[in-house]
Design an enzyme around this catalytic site. Structure first.
Site, PDB file in Angstrom:
ATOM      1  N   SER A  12       3.892  -5.413  -5.021  1.00  0.00           N
ATOM      2  CA  SER A  12       4.964  -5.757  -3.829  1.00  0.00           C
ATOM      3  C   SER A  12       6.116  -5.045  -4.177  1.00  0.00           C
ATOM      4  O   SER A  12       6.409  -3.774  -4.646  1.00  0.00           O
ATOM      5  CB  SER A  12       4.793  -7.103  -3.670  1.00  0.00           C
ATOM      6  OG  SER A  12       5.253  -7.286  -2.243  1.00  0.00           O
ATOM      7  N   HIS A  63      -2.032  -9.857   0.957  1.00  0.00           N
ATOM      8  CA  HIS A  63      -1.343  -9.401   0.015  1.00  0.00           C
ATOM      9  C   HIS A  63      -1.331 -10.018  -1.094  1.00  0.00           C
ATOM     10  O   HIS A  63      -0.782 -11.150  -1.300  1.00  0.00           O
ATOM     11  CB  HIS A  63       0.105  -9.407   0.737  1.00  0.00           C
ATOM     12  CG  HIS A  63       1.452  -9.024   0.102  1.00  0.00           C
ATOM     13  ND1 HIS A  63       1.476  -7.710   0.153  1.00  0.00           N
ATOM     14  CD2 HIS A  63       2.353  -9.664  -0.428  1.00  0.00           C
ATOM     15  CE1 HIS A  63       2.563  -7.391  -0.555  1.00  0.00           C
ATOM     16  NE2 HIS A  63       3.288  -8.506  -1.011  1.00  0.00           N
TER      17      HIS A  63
HETATM   18  C1  GCU Z   1       8.636  -8.930   1.204  1.00  0.00           C
HETATM   19  C2  GCU Z   1       9.477  -7.620   1.649  1.00  0.00           C
HETATM   20  C3  GCU Z   1       8.345  -6.504   1.074  1.00  0.00           C
HETATM   21  C4  GCU Z   1       7.932  -6.748  -0.101  1.00  0.00           C
HETATM   22  C5  GCU Z   1       7.518  -8.316  -0.292  1.00  0.00           C
HETATM   23  C6  GCU Z   1       7.390  -8.624  -1.821  1.00  0.00           C
HETATM   24  O1  GCU Z   1       7.454  -9.160   2.128  1.00  0.00           O
HETATM   25  O2  GCU Z   1       9.506  -7.631   2.987  1.00  0.00           O
HETATM   26  O3  GCU Z   1       9.154  -5.522   1.100  1.00  0.00           O
HETATM   27  O4  GCU Z   1       7.190  -6.080  -0.792  1.00  0.00           O
HETATM   28  O5  GCU Z   1       8.186  -9.218   0.180  1.00  0.00           O
HETATM   29  O6  GCU Z   1       7.688  -8.303  -2.851  1.00  0.00           O
HETATM   30  O7  GCU Z   1       6.296  -9.729  -2.131  1.00  0.00           O
END
Ligand code: GCU
Length: 414
Positions: free
Chosen positions: A252, A393
């Site tokens: 992420s 995710h």
């Molecule tokens: C949020 C953010 C993303 C990121 C994510 C994370 O969803 O909008 O850009 O990748 O957090 O780091 O879990």
């Protein structure tokens, strides 16, 4: 009948709660319709600033540097070149971790005159002889969260010991003959903007009187990427690890960070971004899922201030993320997506990796040229790897098994 009504009512209520949670995370102007992706033209990788076409020697002589510079100026900000003094203190070394299968080492690194401290947690497999390849990644909530090992020093109390062990798969990694090194993001730069850039490593580099980074200087991702290179410096001093075979990995926002670290520091032998999305592997110009203006509210501090000017103007960016991925060539690169992670735009992540291919082709490595986006759970392992995992995710055992298989090809040979 009454039962049925009650059931329908409860189900509807649950659906509404789920829907509103999703809506809260995803702004109303988020596009998830492929038909609404605007027509776009990507900046050309292999045409330089002077308009000349670029081959292998021009890539090496100047085009790579031009692109790196564009990312510094307009996306992540410049990383200071100044080297800080560093002192390593081995706090703990124990050959009995994981029932004797690993050696756990905990090293405190102290930087500069102020002795700014970053704690490195390192597991090394016991059964492998000689220096081992390693995975290096930053964690979200503290070293103690990556495994339930009671001896991991706990700093910060927000999350329980071992609460992210599924995401890290430390024993799987060890059992495949790799070391695992990790540090905590908040120890480098707290992931919030409450104190501006005064509470992490940024002040160690400020000029006299400076209070915050200039518009083209690093934000949090830059700081985090810097620290991954500092851990690599340490690994170069550790004889049990083969520092020329280190894969930098992140999930992420920390996947965005791994890409930026790998782009800047050619010593990383492999780069892996897991569900990194917008500002990571995904193409900005598709404007699908998360976009720059979504990140700037409230996460703008990840980037340099200059990046702000491209909110809702993705087409004006001098770069797109295929160019970031191309900076990693010819080193093995792995981009991974997940089917339910639409916010990170899986197709945009695949396309960026595919469009980085012309640079890999310059080096005669196997790229994603000629590949279409694979179906879920059908990994492609060229020198650029890609998979679309079924699920949400996260970084899971499935993802790690792919990364280990991929690394076995590239990091295990001499
Ligand atoms: C949020 C953010 C993303 C990121 C994510 C994370 O969803 O909008 O850009 O990748 O957090 O780091 O879990």
């Amino acid at each position: 009948m009454m039962h049925y009504l009650k059931f329908t009512f409860v189900t509807t209520a649950i659906l509404l709660v789920v829907a509103s949670t999703i809506a809260a995370a995803e702004p109303a102007d988020t596009n998830y319709d492929e038909k609404k992706v605007p027509p776009y033209e990507l900046p050309k990788l292999l045409i330089d600033k002077a308009g000349q076409s670029v081959g292998r020697s021009e890539w090496d002589s100047h085009r790579r540097a031009e692109i790196l510079h564009l990312f510094e100026e307009s996306v992540y900000g410049k990383t200071p070149k100044r080297q800080l003094s560093v002192r390593y203190e081995v706090i703990d070394s124990d050959a009995n971790a994981f029932n004797g299968r690993a050696t756990r080492q905990q090293i405190a690194a102290f930087f500069g005159e102020k002795q700014y401290r970053i704690d490195i947690l390192l597991y090394i497999p016991n059964k492998t002889k000689g220096p081992v390849p390693a995975f290096l990644g930053m964690n979200f909530y503290g070293n103690h969260t990556i495994h339930s090992d009671p001896k991991i020093i706990q700093r910060g109390k927000k999350k329980a010991r071992g609460s992210f062990s599924k995401r890290w798969q430390a024993e799987l990694i060890i059992d495949h003959g790799y070391a695992l090194a990790t540090i905590h993001r908040d120890q480098v730069d707290p992931d919030n903007y409450r104190n501006g850039f005064t509470d992490g490593i940024h002040p160690l580099f400020y000029a006299n009187g400076q209070k915050k980074p200039k518009p083209d200087e690093w934000g949090s991702i830059g700081a985090w990427a810097w620290s991954l290179s500092r851990v690599l410096d340490y690994l170069e001093t550790n004889k049990q690890v083969n520092a020329s075979h280190v894969a930098v990995i992140g999930h992420s926002r920390l996947g965005k960070t791994a890409l930026w670290a790998g782009a800047q520091d050619p010593r990383f032998a492999m780069v892996i971004s897991n569900n990194s999305g917008c500002g990571g592997a995904a193409l900005y110009r598709r404007c699908y899922g998360e976009r720059i203006h979504h990140m700037f509210k409230p996460l703008g501090y990840w980037f340099c201030t200059n990046h702000r000017q491209y909110q809702k103007k993705e087409h004006e960016l001098p770069v797109d993320q295929h160019m970031l991925l191309a900076l990693i060539a010819p080193r093995p690169l792995y981009v991974a997506s997940a089917t339910a992670d639409r916010w990170a735009d899986p197709k945009g992540e695949f396309l960026a990796a595919k469009h980085a291919s012309p640079v890999y082709d310059l080096f005669d490595t196997s790229s994603l040229s000629g590949h279409e986006m694979p179906k879920p759970d059908q990994p492609i392992h060229s020198t650029i790897g890609y998979h679309l995992r079924t699920g949400k995710h996260d970084m899971t055992a499935y993802d790690w098994r792919q990364y280990i298989k991929f690394a076995n090809r590239f990091l295990k040979q001499e």
